[in-house]
Motif scaffolding. Sequence first.
Motif, PDB file in Angstrom:
ATOM      1  N   LYS A 172       0.639  -1.361   0.160  1.00 51.91           N
ATOM      2  CA  LYS A 172      -0.072   0.047  -0.120  1.00 51.91           C
ATOM      3  C   LYS A 172       0.957   1.431  -0.065  1.00 51.91           C
ATOM      4  CE  LYS A 172      -3.788   2.706   0.756  1.00 51.91           C
ATOM      5  NZ  LYS A 172      -4.390   2.698   2.385  1.00 51.91           N
ATOM      6  N   LEU A 173       0.736   2.097  -1.111  1.00 51.64           N
ATOM      7  CA  LEU A 173       1.272   3.309  -1.154  1.00 51.64           C
ATOM      8  C   LEU A 173       0.405   4.512  -0.418  1.00 51.64           C
ATOM      9  CD1 LEU A 173       2.340   1.590  -3.351  1.00 51.64           C
ATOM     10  CD2 LEU A 173       3.864   3.769  -4.175  1.00 51.64           C
ATOM     11  N   MET A 174       0.676   5.696  -0.121  1.00 54.14           N
ATOM     12  CA  MET A 174      -0.028   6.877   0.175  1.00 54.14           C
ATOM     13  C   MET A 174       0.471   8.071  -0.759  1.00 54.14           C
ATOM     14  SD  MET A 174      -1.884   5.762   2.608  1.00 54.14           S
ATOM     15  CE  MET A 174      -1.897   4.665   4.019  1.00 54.14           C
ATOM     16  N   HIS A 175      -0.487   8.577  -1.464  1.00 50.96           N
ATOM     17  CA  HIS A 175       0.018   9.498  -2.307  1.00 50.96           C
ATOM     18  C   HIS A 175      -1.196  10.817  -2.131  1.00 50.96           C
ATOM     19  CE1 HIS A 175       2.496  11.177  -5.506  1.00 50.96           C
ATOM     20  NE2 HIS A 175       1.449  11.641  -5.932  1.00 50.96           N
ATOM     21  N   GLU A 176      -1.238  11.212  -1.040  1.00 50.06           N
ATOM     22  CA  GLU A 176      -2.173  12.278  -0.682  1.00 50.06           C
ATOM     23  C   GLU A 176      -1.683  13.841  -0.649  1.00 50.06           C
ATOM     24  OE1 GLU A 176      -5.429  14.073  -0.585  1.00 50.06           O
ATOM     25  OE2 GLU A 176      -5.752  11.868  -0.477  1.00 50.06           O
ATOM     26  N   ASP A 177      -2.394  14.413  -1.628  1.00 51.62           N
ATOM     27  CA  ASP A 177      -1.879  16.121  -1.886  1.00 51.62           C
ATOM     28  C   ASP A 177      -2.819  17.096  -1.168  1.00 51.62           C
ATOM     29  OD1 ASP A 177      -4.134  16.328  -3.655  1.00 51.62           O
ATOM     30  OD2 ASP A 177      -2.954  15.971  -5.172  1.00 51.62           O
ATOM     31  N   GLY A 178      -3.931  16.454  -0.591  1.00 55.06           N
ATOM     32  CA  GLY A 178      -4.800  17.378   0.269  1.00 55.06           C
ATOM     33  C   GLY A 178      -5.912  18.185  -0.653  1.00 55.06           C
ATOM     34  N   SER A 179      -5.940  18.018  -1.807  1.00 59.71           N
ATOM     35  CA  SER A 179      -6.906  18.855  -2.677  1.00 59.71           C
ATOM     36  C   SER A 179      -8.263  18.675  -2.216  1.00 59.71           C
ATOM     37  CB  SER A 179      -6.663  18.564  -4.147  1.00 59.71           C
ATOM     38  OG  SER A 179      -5.526  18.981  -4.496  1.00 59.71           O
ATOM     39  N   SER A 180      -8.599  17.526  -1.873  1.00 61.84           N
ATOM     40  CA  SER A 180     -10.053  17.125  -1.315  1.00 61.84           C
ATOM     41  C   SER A 180     -10.323  17.508   0.164  1.00 61.84           C
ATOM     42  CB  SER A 180     -10.430  15.971  -1.529  1.00 61.84           C
ATOM     43  OG  SER A 180     -10.337  15.461  -3.137  1.00 61.84           O
ATOM     44  N   LEU A 181      -9.290  17.890   0.884  1.00 63.84           N
ATOM     45  CA  LEU A 181      -9.240  17.858   2.153  1.00 63.84           C
ATOM     46  C   LEU A 181      -8.684  19.245   3.084  1.00 63.84           C
ATOM     47  CD1 LEU A 181      -7.355  14.655   2.640  1.00 63.84           C
ATOM     48  CD2 LEU A 181      -9.710  14.798   2.631  1.00 63.84           C
ATOM     49  N   SER A 182      -9.433  19.416   4.048  1.00 66.98           N
ATOM     50  CA  SER A 182      -8.851  20.404   5.075  1.00 66.98           C
ATOM     51  C   SER A 182      -7.424  20.474   5.623  1.00 66.98           C
ATOM     52  CB  SER A 182      -9.898  20.803   5.997  1.00 66.98           C
ATOM     53  OG  SER A 182      -9.951  19.671   6.694  1.00 66.98           O
ATOM     54  N   VAL A 183      -7.026  19.157   5.531  1.00 67.80           N
ATOM     55  CA  VAL A 183      -5.604  18.749   5.992  1.00 67.80           C
ATOM     56  C   VAL A 183      -4.783  18.684   4.817  1.00 67.80           C
ATOM     57  CG1 VAL A 183      -4.287  17.093   7.185  1.00 67.80           C
ATOM     58  CG2 VAL A 183      -6.769  17.541   7.869  1.00 67.80           C
ATOM     59  N   LYS A 184      -3.458  19.321   4.940  1.00 66.75           N
ATOM     60  CA  LYS A 184      -2.379  19.414   3.959  1.00 66.75           C
ATOM     61  C   LYS A 184      -1.158  18.540   3.991  1.00 66.75           C
ATOM     62  CE  LYS A 184      -5.492  21.953   1.792  1.00 66.75           C
ATOM     63  NZ  LYS A 184      -6.325  21.391   0.753  1.00 66.75           N
ATOM     64  N   PRO A 185      -1.106  17.162   3.576  1.00 63.46           N
ATOM     65  CA  PRO A 185      -0.054  16.380   3.899  1.00 63.46           C
ATOM     66  C   PRO A 185       1.255  16.687   3.151  1.00 63.46           C
ATOM     67  CG  PRO A 185      -2.095  15.212   3.568  1.00 63.46           C
ATOM     68  CD  PRO A 185      -2.230  16.565   2.967  1.00 63.46           C
ATOM     69  N   THR A 186       2.153  16.066   3.510  1.00 61.19           N
ATOM     70  CA  THR A 186       3.478  15.987   2.532  1.00 61.19           C
ATOM     71  C   THR A 186       3.231  15.074   1.571  1.00 61.19           C
ATOM     72  OG1 THR A 186       5.005  16.839   4.581  1.00 61.19           O
ATOM     73  CG2 THR A 186       5.888  15.622   2.693  1.00 61.19           C
ATOM     74  N   VAL A 187       3.488  15.399   0.396  1.00 59.72           N
ATOM     75  CA  VAL A 187       3.448  14.452  -0.676  1.00 59.72           C
ATOM     76  C   VAL A 187       4.818  13.849  -1.237  1.00 59.72           C
ATOM     77  CG1 VAL A 187       2.365  14.307  -3.170  1.00 59.72           C
ATOM     78  CG2 VAL A 187       1.458  15.748  -1.609  1.00 59.72           C
ATOM     79  N   PRO A 188       4.775  12.621  -1.170  1.00 60.88           N
ATOM     80  CA  PRO A 188       5.994  11.673  -1.409  1.00 60.88           C
ATOM     81  C   PRO A 188       6.401  12.147  -2.857  1.00 60.88           C
ATOM     82  CG  PRO A 188       4.159  10.236  -0.466  1.00 60.88           C
ATOM     83  CD  PRO A 188       3.631  11.490  -0.893  1.00 60.88           C
ATOM     84  N   PRO A 189       7.589  12.248  -3.081  1.00 59.77           N
ATOM     85  CA  PRO A 189       7.997  12.507  -4.514  1.00 59.77           C
ATOM     86  C   PRO A 189       7.758  11.260  -5.568  1.00 59.77           C
ATOM     87  CG  PRO A 189      10.085  12.028  -3.020  1.00 59.77           C
ATOM     88  CD  PRO A 189       8.997  12.267  -2.113  1.00 59.77           C
ATOM     89  N   LEU A 190       7.522  11.465  -6.713  1.00 61.72           N
ATOM     90  CA  LEU A 190       7.308  10.603  -7.556  1.00 61.72           C
ATOM     91  C   LEU A 190       8.082   9.560  -7.972  1.00 61.72           C
ATOM     92  CD1 LEU A 190       4.738  12.597 -10.006  1.00 61.72           C
ATOM     93  CD2 LEU A 190       4.212  10.596  -8.490  1.00 61.72           C
ATOM     94  N   GLU A 191       9.477  10.024  -7.859  1.00 64.54           N
ATOM     95  CA  GLU A 191      10.490   9.080  -8.178  1.00 64.54           C
ATOM     96  C   GLU A 191      10.471   8.036  -7.012  1.00 64.54           C
ATOM     97  OE1 GLU A 191      15.324   9.572  -8.929  1.00 64.54           O
ATOM     98  OE2 GLU A 191      14.460  10.826  -7.217  1.00 64.54           O
ATOM     99  N   LEU A 192      10.295   8.444  -5.880  1.00 65.11           N
ATOM    100  CA  LEU A 192       9.988   7.542  -4.581  1.00 65.11           C
ATOM    101  C   LEU A 192       9.075   6.570  -4.910  1.00 65.11           C
ATOM    102  CD1 LEU A 192      11.273   6.805  -1.703  1.00 65.11           C
ATOM    103  CD2 LEU A 192       9.607   8.058  -0.788  1.00 65.11           C
ATOM    104  N   GLN A 193       7.825   7.016  -5.186  1.00 62.60           N
ATOM    105  CA  GLN A 193       6.790   6.344  -5.425  1.00 62.60           C
ATOM    106  C   GLN A 193       7.066   5.104  -6.552  1.00 62.60           C
ATOM    107  OE1 GLN A 193       4.987   6.664  -2.854  1.00 62.60           O
ATOM    108  NE2 GLN A 193       3.350   7.927  -2.944  1.00 62.60           N
ATOM    109  N   LYS A 194       7.436   5.478  -7.390  1.00 62.50           N
ATOM    110  CA  LYS A 194       7.995   4.598  -8.814  1.00 62.50           C
ATOM    111  C   LYS A 194       8.672   3.621  -8.418  1.00 62.50           C
ATOM    112  CE  LYS A 194       8.802   4.360 -13.766  1.00 62.50           C
ATOM    113  NZ  LYS A 194       9.316   3.227 -13.508  1.00 62.50           N
ATOM    114  N   ALA A 195       9.570   4.017  -7.457  1.00 61.00           N
ATOM    115  CA  ALA A 195      10.657   2.947  -7.106  1.00 61.00           C
ATOM    116  C   ALA A 195       9.855   1.664  -6.089  1.00 61.00           C
ATOM    117  CB  ALA A 195      11.840   3.656  -6.238  1.00 61.00           C
ATOM    118  N   ILE A 196       9.086   2.512  -5.351  1.00 61.22           N
ATOM    119  CA  ILE A 196       8.453   1.555  -4.260  1.00 61.22           C
ATOM    120  C   ILE A 196       7.223   0.495  -5.115  1.00 61.22           C
ATOM    121  CG2 ILE A 196       6.431   1.305  -2.681  1.00 61.22           C
ATOM    122  CD1 ILE A 196       7.400   4.260  -1.725  1.00 61.22           C
ATOM    123  N   VAL A 197       6.739   0.977  -6.098  1.00 59.72           N
ATOM    124  CA  VAL A 197       5.781   0.259  -7.171  1.00 59.72           C
ATOM    125  C   VAL A 197       6.687  -0.744  -7.809  1.00 59.72           C
ATOM    126  CG1 VAL A 197       4.256   0.164  -9.066  1.00 59.72           C
ATOM    127  CG2 VAL A 197       4.343   1.977  -7.465  1.00 59.72           C
TER     128      VAL A 197
END
Length: 421
Positions: A172-197
């Motif tokens: 399970k990866l987490m990729h939440e940018d907060g556009s739908s939310l009142s909370v604004k999390p840190t977004v993982p870099p896509l290079e890191l996400q691709k490496a995980i996948v």
Amino acid sequence: MSPSLLIKDVRIFDGENEIPNGSVLVENGLIKYVSPGSLEATDESTIVLSKPGYTLIPGIIDGHVHTHLDKENTGLAQSLKFGVTTACDMHQEAEDVAAVREEAARNPDISDFKTSSSAATVLGGWPAAVVTAFDTSEETLAKVATWPNLQTLDDVEAYIQDRIKDKADYIKLMHEDGSSLSVKPTVPPLELQKAIVDAAHRHGFVAVAHSLSLQGTLDILRAGVDGLTHTFCDKPPTKELIDAYLANNAHCNPTLATIGSLTTEGKKEQEAYAHDPRVEKLLSAHGKAALCECMAFSSDSARVEYAYQSVREMRAAGIDIILGSDSAGPARGTGFGITAHHELALLVKKCGFTPKEALRSATSLVAKRLRFHDRGRIAEGLRADLVLVEGNPLEDIDHTLDLRGVWKQGILCSTYKDLVA
């Protein structure tokens, strides 16, 4: 070893197709035989249930929950009462995984347990941002500090190896940018996400990801994930979105009921379920109260209709939609087990699914997409995870709540012991 079981003279939905009148024989926790028409038991010790007017379906697989270790195994126990025979955890404390899995294997009165173990979290990302926004206790902060919190590409292989040690069922990866939310999390870099996948795929894992925004969904699909554990609610869907799903042959677990709680637009439906007599008897007072509340931390632009529209368009494009509730103890507006039924109804009533399509999304299709080869259908040789309901949910999806019997590996959940009394 439980005695053999014969359920006969029932309508059968086998996860794919309907048998208008048939019988199912269970032996040693497995489906021994599925037949049109009425069978007779050849062994006098076999428990025989003849139930004309009832429908037998595979045990529901909830493709998205967050259940945690507690003394009563509350989440898994309530899930089974509602016919959820397999609960797929999508972020779990790694130190609890073995104990929960062992209890699920031992205890016939709780759902079977699948898990990602700890998701691939980053510092300040999802779900730490939302957890700590509402709970800053020392205990919670200490727990969040133990999460993986990947930082560099060098961390990725170690993370995957830890999931292998945990015997995780998927990544399970987490990729939440907060556009739908009142909370604004840190977004993982896509290079890191691709490496995980990529690492997940090298080791044979299905990789799924959280995102509640259109852009975040596009980005994580382009990183190569096999599925999303939500749809989005910040904008209407686009052709670009459909193309991205099709390019990956990815599935979506939309969690529509949870999004309705997030935006508060689902409150009326939540309350209706909480006060349904079929539901009330299976909920604690706390569970009923929680179902009547909403999470209510969406952004001003978020709309549950965007989520419904995305699912309608994905369905039309042939993208697999699987069922998952995102039920969790702290998640107001959700309830283990019951929200799976709410989700089934939303697929039919808001997204244009036939009842048969919705039931497939909750049984055989979840099993197919998450690679559970021993369940999800009523077929010879598979686990006898079964749900008996009065009426015909293939005509009216509401009948899934007319529960009369739930079996996990051929053992009747004790809530329904009067069925064979």
